[in-house]
Design a protein around this motif. Structure first.
Motif, mmCIF file in Angstrom:
data_model
loop_
_atom_site.group_PDB
_atom_site.id
_atom_site.type_symbol
_atom_site.label_atom_id
_atom_site.label_comp_id
_atom_site.label_asym_id
_atom_site.label_seq_id
_atom_site.Cartn_x
_atom_site.Cartn_y
_atom_site.Cartn_z
ATOM 1 N N PRO A 22 0.827 -1.210 0.000
ATOM 2 C CA PRO A 22 0.000 0.000 0.000
ATOM 3 C C PRO A 22 0.865 1.264 0.000
ATOM 4 O O PRO A 22 2.040 1.219 0.368
ATOM 5 C CB PRO A 22 -0.771 -0.118 1.315
ATOM 6 C CG PRO A 22 0.124 -0.911 2.198
ATOM 7 C CD PRO A 22 0.846 -1.870 1.300
ATOM 8 N N LEU A 23 0.261 2.350 -0.405
ATOM 9 C CA LEU A 23 0.948 3.638 -0.420
ATOM 10 C C LEU A 23 0.768 4.298 0.951
ATOM 11 O O LEU A 23 -0.361 4.481 1.407
ATOM 12 C CB LEU A 23 0.349 4.519 -1.519
ATOM 13 C CG LEU A 23 0.877 5.950 -1.640
ATOM 14 C CD1 LEU A 23 2.327 5.952 -2.108
ATOM 15 C CD2 LEU A 23 0.012 6.732 -2.621
ATOM 16 N N SER A 31 0.977 10.191 12.293
ATOM 17 C CA SER A 31 -0.313 10.068 11.609
ATOM 18 C C SER A 31 -0.082 9.816 10.121
ATOM 19 O O SER A 31 0.598 10.594 9.454
ATOM 20 C CB SER A 31 -1.133 11.346 11.821
ATOM 21 O OG SER A 31 -2.387 11.204 11.196
ATOM 22 N N TYR A 32 -0.670 8.722 9.635
ATOM 23 C CA TYR A 32 -0.393 8.288 8.274
ATOM 24 C C TYR A 32 -1.683 7.918 7.545
ATOM 25 O O TYR A 32 -2.625 7.429 8.165
ATOM 26 C CB TYR A 32 0.542 7.062 8.299
ATOM 27 C CG TYR A 32 1.781 7.350 9.119
ATOM 28 C CD1 TYR A 32 2.898 7.933 8.544
ATOM 29 C CD2 TYR A 32 1.784 7.111 10.488
ATOM 30 C CE1 TYR A 32 4.003 8.264 9.302
ATOM 31 C CE2 TYR A 32 2.889 7.446 11.263
ATOM 32 C CZ TYR A 32 3.995 8.020 10.670
ATOM 33 O OH TYR A 32 5.075 8.365 11.426
ATOM 34 N N THR A 33 -1.687 8.159 6.244
ATOM 35 C CA THR A 33 -2.796 7.653 5.445
ATOM 36 C C THR A 33 -2.248 6.513 4.590
ATOM 37 O O THR A 33 -1.180 6.639 3.985
ATOM 38 C CB THR A 33 -3.435 8.730 4.546
ATOM 39 O OG1 THR A 33 -2.450 9.250 3.675
ATOM 40 C CG2 THR A 33 -4.039 9.859 5.355
ATOM 41 N N VAL A 34 -2.971 5.405 4.615
ATOM 42 C CA VAL A 34 -2.533 4.210 3.902
ATOM 43 C C VAL A 34 -3.558 3.897 2.820
ATOM 44 O O VAL A 34 -4.746 3.723 3.114
ATOM 45 C CB VAL A 34 -2.384 3.016 4.876
ATOM 46 C CG1 VAL A 34 -1.878 1.778 4.141
ATOM 47 C CG2 VAL A 34 -1.422 3.377 6.021
ATOM 48 N N THR A 35 -3.090 3.858 1.575
ATOM 49 C CA THR A 35 -3.982 3.629 0.439
ATOM 50 C C THR A 35 -3.652 2.315 -0.257
ATOM 51 O O THR A 35 -2.497 2.055 -0.582
ATOM 52 C CB THR A 35 -3.854 4.791 -0.576
ATOM 53 O OG1 THR A 35 -4.150 6.011 0.092
ATOM 54 C CG2 THR A 35 -4.827 4.619 -1.742
ATOM 55 N N ASN A 36 -4.675 1.510 -0.456
ATOM 56 C CA ASN A 36 -4.549 0.309 -1.272
ATOM 57 C C ASN A 36 -4.642 0.789 -2.725
ATOM 58 O O ASN A 36 -5.690 1.259 -3.163
ATOM 59 C CB ASN A 36 -5.693 -0.665 -0.943
ATOM 60 C CG ASN A 36 -5.613 -1.931 -1.773
ATOM 61 O OD1 ASN A 36 -5.286 -1.908 -2.957
ATOM 62 N ND2 ASN A 36 -5.926 -3.053 -1.142
ATOM 63 N N LYS A 37 -3.525 0.707 -3.443
ATOM 64 C CA LYS A 37 -3.466 1.261 -4.798
ATOM 65 C C LYS A 37 -4.418 0.552 -5.750
ATOM 66 O O LYS A 37 -4.876 1.144 -6.729
ATOM 67 C CB LYS A 37 -2.025 1.207 -5.318
ATOM 68 C CG LYS A 37 -1.151 2.287 -4.689
ATOM 69 C CD LYS A 37 0.293 2.197 -5.164
ATOM 70 C CE LYS A 37 1.091 1.251 -4.301
ATOM 71 N NZ LYS A 37 2.533 1.244 -4.625
ATOM 72 N N ALA A 38 -4.719 -0.714 -5.493
ATOM 73 C CA ALA A 38 -5.612 -1.468 -6.379
ATOM 74 C C ALA A 38 -7.067 -1.039 -6.209
ATOM 75 O O ALA A 38 -7.800 -0.908 -7.188
ATOM 76 C CB ALA A 38 -5.468 -2.953 -6.110
#
Ligand SMILES: [Zn+2]
Length: 91
Positions: A22-23, A31-38
């Motif tokens: 993930p990004l 504090s982080y934002t985690v994105t599943n690129k798919a």
């Protein structure tokens, strides 16, 4: 909110994070934002230290149930890297 103790507890989540890749974006230190690129699904992970203990929480369903999700694993990895850099740069 889960307490981070040993890496072994996060093992499954770390394995999944390595697969999903993930990004992770830094909103601010801790504090982080985690994105599943798919899928584009984005969650917020908070890392905090309280009384010398480390905790992490995630806004996803598993995280809200207090489970170690791969978002936490990915964010914690970024957090440790950032904390190490800060410690190195702190003079
Ligand atoms: Zn999560």
């Amino acid at each position: 909110m889960i307490q981070l103790t040993t890496a072994a507890k996060l093992e499954n989540a770390i394995t999944k994070a390595r697969t999903v890749k993930p990004l992770v974006r830094v909103a601010r230190f801790g504090s982080y934002t985690v994105t599943n690129k798919a899928t584009g699904a984005t969650y917020t992970v908070e890392c905090v230290k309280r009384d010398g203990k480390r905790f992490a929480s995630c806004s996803c369903k598993a995280g809200e149930r207090g489970q170690a999700c791969y978002h936490i694993a990915a964010a914690v990895s970024a957090h440790i890297q950032l904390a190490t850099e800060r410690a190195t740069l702190d003079f």
